[in-house]
Design a protein around this motif. Structure first.
Motif, PDB file in Angstrom:
ATOM      1  N   PRO A 258      38.508 -26.148   2.766  1.00 46.27           N
ATOM      2  CA  PRO A 258      37.972 -25.990   1.430  1.00 46.27           C
ATOM      3  C   PRO A 258      36.770 -25.529   1.256  1.00 46.27           C
ATOM      4  CG  PRO A 258      39.019 -28.057   1.711  1.00 46.27           C
ATOM      5  CD  PRO A 258      38.777 -27.331   3.318  1.00 46.27           C
ATOM      6  N   GLU A 259      35.732 -25.672   2.025  1.00 44.47           N
ATOM      7  CA  GLU A 259      34.399 -25.022   1.823  1.00 44.47           C
ATOM      8  C   GLU A 259      34.421 -23.487   1.945  1.00 44.47           C
ATOM      9  OE1 GLU A 259      35.042 -26.618   6.043  1.00 44.47           O
ATOM     10  OE2 GLU A 259      35.475 -27.073   4.419  1.00 44.47           O
ATOM     11  N   VAL A 260      35.262 -23.090   3.001  1.00 44.96           N
ATOM     12  CA  VAL A 260      35.407 -21.660   2.957  1.00 44.96           C
ATOM     13  C   VAL A 260      36.290 -21.089   1.830  1.00 44.96           C
ATOM     14  CG1 VAL A 260      36.605 -19.765   4.105  1.00 44.96           C
ATOM     15  CG2 VAL A 260      35.626 -21.807   5.628  1.00 44.96           C
ATOM     16  N   ALA A 261      37.123 -21.623   1.249  1.00 41.13           N
ATOM     17  CA  ALA A 261      37.754 -21.105   0.042  1.00 41.13           C
ATOM     18  C   ALA A 261      36.899 -21.096  -1.184  1.00 41.13           C
ATOM     19  CB  ALA A 261      38.805 -22.026  -0.298  1.00 41.13           C
ATOM     20  N   GLU A 262      35.990 -22.177  -1.206  1.00 40.53           N
ATOM     21  CA  GLU A 262      35.077 -22.212  -2.418  1.00 40.53           C
ATOM     22  C   GLU A 262      33.969 -21.242  -2.393  1.00 40.53           C
ATOM     23  OE1 GLU A 262      31.851 -25.351  -4.461  1.00 40.53           O
ATOM     24  OE2 GLU A 262      33.170 -25.845  -2.717  1.00 40.53           O
ATOM     25  N   GLY A 263      33.438 -20.902  -1.190  1.00 43.40           N
ATOM     26  CA  GLY A 263      32.470 -20.112  -0.809  1.00 43.40           C
ATOM     27  C   GLY A 263      33.127 -18.387  -1.250  1.00 43.40           C
ATOM     28  N   ALA A 264      34.548 -18.245  -0.712  1.00 47.37           N
ATOM     29  CA  ALA A 264      35.112 -16.880  -0.811  1.00 47.37           C
ATOM     30  C   ALA A 264      35.361 -16.812  -2.484  1.00 47.37           C
ATOM     31  CB  ALA A 264      36.411 -17.120  -0.223  1.00 47.37           C
ATOM     32  N   ALA A 265      35.740 -17.732  -3.028  1.00 43.36           N
ATOM     33  CA  ALA A 265      36.043 -17.725  -4.584  1.00 43.36           C
ATOM     34  C   ALA A 265      34.656 -17.261  -5.384  1.00 43.36           C
ATOM     35  CB  ALA A 265      36.747 -19.024  -4.982  1.00 43.36           C
ATOM     36  N   ARG A 266      33.584 -17.910  -5.070  1.00 45.04           N
ATOM     37  CA  ARG A 266      32.410 -18.015  -5.500  1.00 45.04           C
ATOM     38  C   ARG A 266      32.073 -16.206  -5.421  1.00 45.04           C
ATOM     39  NH1 ARG A 266      30.067 -21.972  -4.031  1.00 45.04           N
ATOM     40  NH2 ARG A 266      29.158 -20.821  -2.402  1.00 45.04           N
ATOM     41  N   ALA A 267      31.968 -15.966  -4.177  1.00 48.54           N
ATOM     42  CA  ALA A 267      31.426 -14.457  -3.672  1.00 48.54           C
ATOM     43  C   ALA A 267      32.416 -13.527  -4.550  1.00 48.54           C
ATOM     44  CB  ALA A 267      31.454 -14.454  -2.105  1.00 48.54           C
ATOM     45  N   PRO A 299      35.024 -11.814   7.115  1.00 50.59           N
ATOM     46  CA  PRO A 299      36.308 -11.320   6.957  1.00 50.59           C
ATOM     47  C   PRO A 299      36.955 -12.482   5.971  1.00 50.59           C
ATOM     48  CG  PRO A 299      35.605 -10.940   9.274  1.00 50.59           C
ATOM     49  CD  PRO A 299      34.420 -11.967   8.728  1.00 50.59           C
ATOM     50  N   ALA A 300      36.728 -13.867   6.216  1.00 52.64           N
ATOM     51  CA  ALA A 300      37.408 -14.707   5.625  1.00 52.64           C
ATOM     52  C   ALA A 300      37.406 -14.747   4.162  1.00 52.64           C
ATOM     53  CB  ALA A 300      37.116 -16.461   6.178  1.00 52.64           C
ATOM     54  N   TRP A 301      36.271 -14.010   3.793  1.00 54.78           N
ATOM     55  CA  TRP A 301      36.141 -13.896   2.260  1.00 54.78           C
ATOM     56  C   TRP A 301      36.912 -12.672   1.566  1.00 54.78           C
ATOM     57  CZ3 TRP A 301      30.265 -14.778   1.184  1.00 54.78           C
ATOM     58  CH2 TRP A 301      29.772 -15.930   1.475  1.00 54.78           C
ATOM     59  N   LEU A 302      37.268 -11.983   2.282  1.00 57.60           N
ATOM     60  CA  LEU A 302      38.104 -10.640   1.964  1.00 57.60           C
ATOM     61  C   LEU A 302      39.401 -11.019   1.208  1.00 57.60           C
ATOM     62  CD1 LEU A 302      37.105  -7.974   4.612  1.00 57.60           C
ATOM     63  CD2 LEU A 302      36.304  -8.500   2.264  1.00 57.60           C
ATOM     64  N   PRO A 303      40.352 -11.972   1.531  1.00 57.54           N
ATOM     65  CA  PRO A 303      41.500 -12.068   0.638  1.00 57.54           C
ATOM     66  C   PRO A 303      41.074 -12.422  -0.612  1.00 57.54           C
ATOM     67  CG  PRO A 303      41.815 -12.953   3.184  1.00 57.54           C
ATOM     68  CD  PRO A 303      40.473 -12.619   2.759  1.00 57.54           C
ATOM     69  N   ALA A 304      40.262 -13.227  -0.858  1.00 56.37           N
ATOM     70  CA  ALA A 304      40.016 -13.906  -2.046  1.00 56.37           C
ATOM     71  C   ALA A 304      39.344 -12.708  -2.933  1.00 56.37           C
ATOM     72  CB  ALA A 304      38.868 -15.081  -2.138  1.00 56.37           C
ATOM     73  N   LEU A 305      38.774 -11.902  -2.341  1.00 56.94           N
ATOM     74  CA  LEU A 305      38.083 -10.627  -3.010  1.00 56.94           C
ATOM     75  C   LEU A 305      39.248  -9.630  -3.408  1.00 56.94           C
ATOM     76  CD1 LEU A 305      35.744  -9.212  -4.063  1.00 56.94           C
ATOM     77  CD2 LEU A 305      35.368  -8.115  -1.629  1.00 56.94           C
ATOM     78  N   ALA A 306      40.311  -9.624  -2.489  1.00 62.19           N
ATOM     79  CA  ALA A 306      41.327  -8.508  -2.803  1.00 62.19           C
ATOM     80  C   ALA A 306      42.033  -9.338  -4.090  1.00 62.19           C
ATOM     81  CB  ALA A 306      42.460  -8.543  -1.820  1.00 62.19           C
ATOM     82  N   ALA A 307      42.332 -10.606  -4.245  1.00 63.48           N
ATOM     83  CA  ALA A 307      42.866 -11.305  -5.134  1.00 63.48           C
ATOM     84  C   ALA A 307      42.235 -10.961  -6.579  1.00 63.48           C
ATOM     85  CB  ALA A 307      43.308 -12.581  -5.205  1.00 63.48           C
ATOM     86  N   GLU A 308      40.874 -11.183  -6.388  1.00 65.26           N
ATOM     87  CA  GLU A 308      40.126 -10.930  -7.571  1.00 65.26           C
ATOM     88  C   GLU A 308      40.040  -9.738  -8.233  1.00 65.26           C
ATOM     89  OE1 GLU A 308      37.962 -13.140 -10.760  1.00 65.26           O
ATOM     90  OE2 GLU A 308      39.106 -13.845  -8.933  1.00 65.26           O
ATOM     91  N   LEU A 309      39.597  -8.686  -7.251  1.00 69.12           N
ATOM     92  CA  LEU A 309      39.924  -7.215  -7.583  1.00 69.12           C
ATOM     93  C   LEU A 309      41.183  -6.846  -8.135  1.00 69.12           C
ATOM     94  CD1 LEU A 309      38.059  -5.902  -4.508  1.00 69.12           C
ATOM     95  CD2 LEU A 309      37.144  -5.835  -6.928  1.00 69.12           C
ATOM     96  N   HIS A 310      42.281  -7.220  -7.563  1.00 68.24           N
ATOM     97  CA  HIS A 310      43.400  -6.901  -8.357  1.00 68.24           C
ATOM     98  C   HIS A 310      43.843  -7.694  -9.804  1.00 68.24           C
ATOM     99  CE1 HIS A 310      45.289  -4.501  -5.357  1.00 68.24           C
ATOM    100  NE2 HIS A 310      44.982  -5.206  -4.187  1.00 68.24           N
ATOM    101  N   ARG A 311      43.159  -8.867  -9.955  1.00 64.61           N
ATOM    102  CA  ARG A 311      43.434  -9.340 -11.096  1.00 64.61           C
ATOM    103  C   ARG A 311      42.330  -8.836 -12.378  1.00 64.61           C
ATOM    104  NH1 ARG A 311      43.686 -14.582  -8.666  1.00 64.61           N
ATOM    105  NH2 ARG A 311      41.636 -14.664  -8.544  1.00 64.61           N
TER     106      ARG A 311
END
Length: 438
Positions: A258-267, A299-311
Motif C-alpha cells: 500500500p505504501e508503494v502504491a500510494e507514493g506511485a499514485a501521488r508521483a 521502477p515501481a512507480w512507472l506502471p502508475a505513471l503509465a496509467a495516469e499518462l494514458h488517462r
C-alpha cells in the motif's frame, strides 16, 4: 574527448549517416545548410568522433522524404540512441556532456533575446525597407531557439541516463513537480509544431546560432560513401518462438504494498500535472527532460505513471519515456521491464525490450541475467527473441559467450522460430566462436 577505438554502436550510426547523405544533394535542403555551415562538424560525425544532434538527423530525414514515425526514422532513432549511449560512456563523456549542455543553455538564451529584439523591430515598423530581411532573421532566430531547446532536452536525458547508476533510492524531482490532479476532464494542449525547413533567401544566409553544435567553419565538404543497409528492428516474434512451443505466458499482476502504491499514485499525478503545465507553456524541452528523469526514477512507480499518462491523453509521452528507458544501464533496464511485467503491462514490457536490443552485447547479457535472477524468464526470452531478429549471428554468438549453458539453447530456439536461414547462420557463428560442436 580523446577516443582511440570507436564503439561498434558509434560506427554503425556513422555508417547510417554516410548512407543518408550519399542520397542527398549537398547544396539543397537542410543538408545544404549544414554542409555549408560547418563541414568539419559534419565530418566529425561521419567518422564517429562526435554524435550528431537528433534534431539535425530529423532534418536530414526530412530531406529524404521520411516524415513522422516511419521505418527510416525508427531505425535512425534506435541507432542514434545506442551510439549516443556508447559515446557518452567513453572516458570524459560526462564532462563533455556538461560542457555541451552549458553551451546550449547560452545558445537558447541568445536566440530568445534575439527573437524578442527582431520581433520588436518588426512590430515598430512592419513596412520598413528592411522588413523582409528582418522577417528572415526572425525565422532563423526562432529556429535557433527551437533547436537549442531540443538539444538541451537531449543532452539532459543523456546525462541523466549516464549518471543514473544506483541513485534510485531517493524520490526524484518529477515526483514532486506539482499538486496531484485528476486529468480526465480535458485533453492536454498540443505540442508546438517542429520547425520546418525555410526556403529561399533565409536558407542562403547561413545564420549563426544553435542550429548546429559546432563553431568551426571551413570550405571543405565531406565526401560521403554509401554503405550496406543495416538491419531494422521489428516486432518480437510470437507463437512458436521457442522451438515450436508457445512463449511463457504473461505473469498475473503482483500485489503492490500500500505504501508503494500510494507514493506511485501521488508521483504520477504530480508528473502529469507538471507535463500539462509545461506543454501549455510551449516548454517541450523541459517536458522531455522530466520524462527522462522519470525513466531513471523508481521502477515501481512507472506502471502508475503509465496509467495516469494514458488517462490524461498523453500516450505519446509514455512512448517517449519507454524509448528513453531502453537506453538505461542493464540493471535498470531489467528493473523497469520487471516492474512493468509485475504490474501486468506485458505489451509495454515487450516494447521496452524490443527497443533495447540496439545496445551493446555485454549490456544485453547483463540485462538477461538480471531478468532471470528476478524470475522474469518470459521477459528474458522476449529480449533474446527480438535480439536474434535484428542483430547479426556474430553478435548472437558474442552474447551466448556470456553464459553458454543458458543462452546457447535459448538463442538457437529463437533463431529457429525466425527462419531456417537464421538458425543456420547462428549455428555457424557459434561453431566459429567455439560454442557449438562441429
Amino acid at each position: 574527448m580523446t577516443v582511440y577505438q570507436l564503439p561498434v554502436e558509434v560506427s554503425a550510426f556513422a555508417h547510417l549517416l554516410r548512407d543518408m547523405v550519399a542520397r542527398l544533394r549537398p547544396g539543397e535542403g537542410w543538408y545544404g545548410v549544414f554542409a555549408g555551415r560547418d563541414p568539419e562538424g559534419l565530418r566529425s560525425c561521419f567518422d564517429g568522433t562526435e554524435i550528431l544532434p537528433w534534431d539535425v538527423v530529423e532534418s536530414l530525414l526530412q530531406d529524404l522524404g521520411e516524415v513522422g514515425a516511419g521505418p527510416g526514422t525508427a531505425r535512425a532513432r534506435a541507432l542514434h540512441a545506442a551510439a549516443a549511449a556508447a559515446h557518452d560512456r567513453l572516458p570524459g563523456g560526462e564532462e563533455a556532456l556538461r560542457e555541451r549542455l552549458a553551451l546550449m543553455e547560452e545558445e537558447r538564451r541568445y536566440a530568445e533575446s534575439r527573437s524578442r529584439d527582431l520581433d520588436a523591430r518588426l512590430r515598430a515598423d512592419p513596412v520598413c525597407a528592411d522588413a523582409p530581411l528582418l522577417s528572415g532573421d526572425l525565422a532563423w532566430a526562432q529556429d535557433d531557439h527551437a533547436r537549442a531547446t531540443a538539444r538541451i532536452a537531449e543532452l539532459t536525458g543523456r546525462l541523466t541516463r549516464l549518471t543514473a547508476g544506483a541513485d534510485g533510492g531517493r524520490g526524484p524531482a518529477w515526483a514532486a513537480a506539482g499538486p496531484p490532479v485528476r486529468t480526465d476532464p480535458e485533453p492536454p494542449p498540443a505540442e508546438p509544431p517542429a520547425p520546418s525547413a525555410r526556403k529561399g533567401a533565409a536558407v542562403k544566409r547561413r545564420p549563426r546560432g544553435a542550429r548546429y553544435a559546432w563553431t568551426d567553419e571551413t570550405e571543405e565538404a565531406q565526401e560521403a560513401l554509401p554503405v550496406p543497409e543495416l538491419p531494422m528492428a521489428g516486432a518480437a516474434p510470437r507463437g512458436a518462438r521457442f522451438g515450436g512451443a508457445e512463449a511463457p505466458p504473461e505473469r498475473a499482476p503482483r500485489a503492490v504494498p500500500p505504501e508503494v502504491a500510494e507514493g506511485a499514485a501521488r508521483a504520477a499525478g504530480n508528473a502529469v500535472y507538471a507535463l500539462r503545465r509545461l506543454r501549455s507553456q510551449g516548454r517541450g524541452g523541459e517536458a522531455h527532460a522530466l520524462l527522462c528523469e522519470a525513466a531513471a526514477g523508481p521502477p515501481a512507480w512507472l506502471p502508475a505513471l503509465a496509467a495516469e499518462l494514458h488517462r490524461a491523453g498523453l500516450g505519446a509521452d509514455w512512448a517517449t519515456l519507454l524509448w528513453e528507458a531502453a537506453s538505461l544501464p542493464p540493471g535498470r533496464l531489467a528493473a523497469v521491464a520487471g516492474a512493468l511485467a509485475d504490474a501486468g503491462r506485458g505489451q509495454d514490457c515487450d516494447q521496452l525490450l524490443r527497443q533495447g536490443v540496439a545496445r551493446p552485447v555485454d549490456e544485453l547479457a547483463g540485462a538477461c541475467a538480471a531478468l532471470r535472477a528476478e524470475g522474469h524468464h518470459r521477459e528474458a526470452h522476449a529480449l533474446l527473441a527480438a535480439f536474434v531478429r535484428v542483430r547479426p549471428p556474430e553478435d548472437a554468438a558474442r552474447l551466448a559467450s556470456a553464459d553458454p549453458h543458458a543462452l546457447v539453447p535459448q538463442l538457437l530456439e529463437a533463431a529457429r522460430a525466425v527462419s531456417p536461414a537464421r538458425e543456420r547462420g547462428l549455428v555457424h557463428a557459434l561453431r566459429v566462436a567455439g560454442l557449438a560442436g562441429g
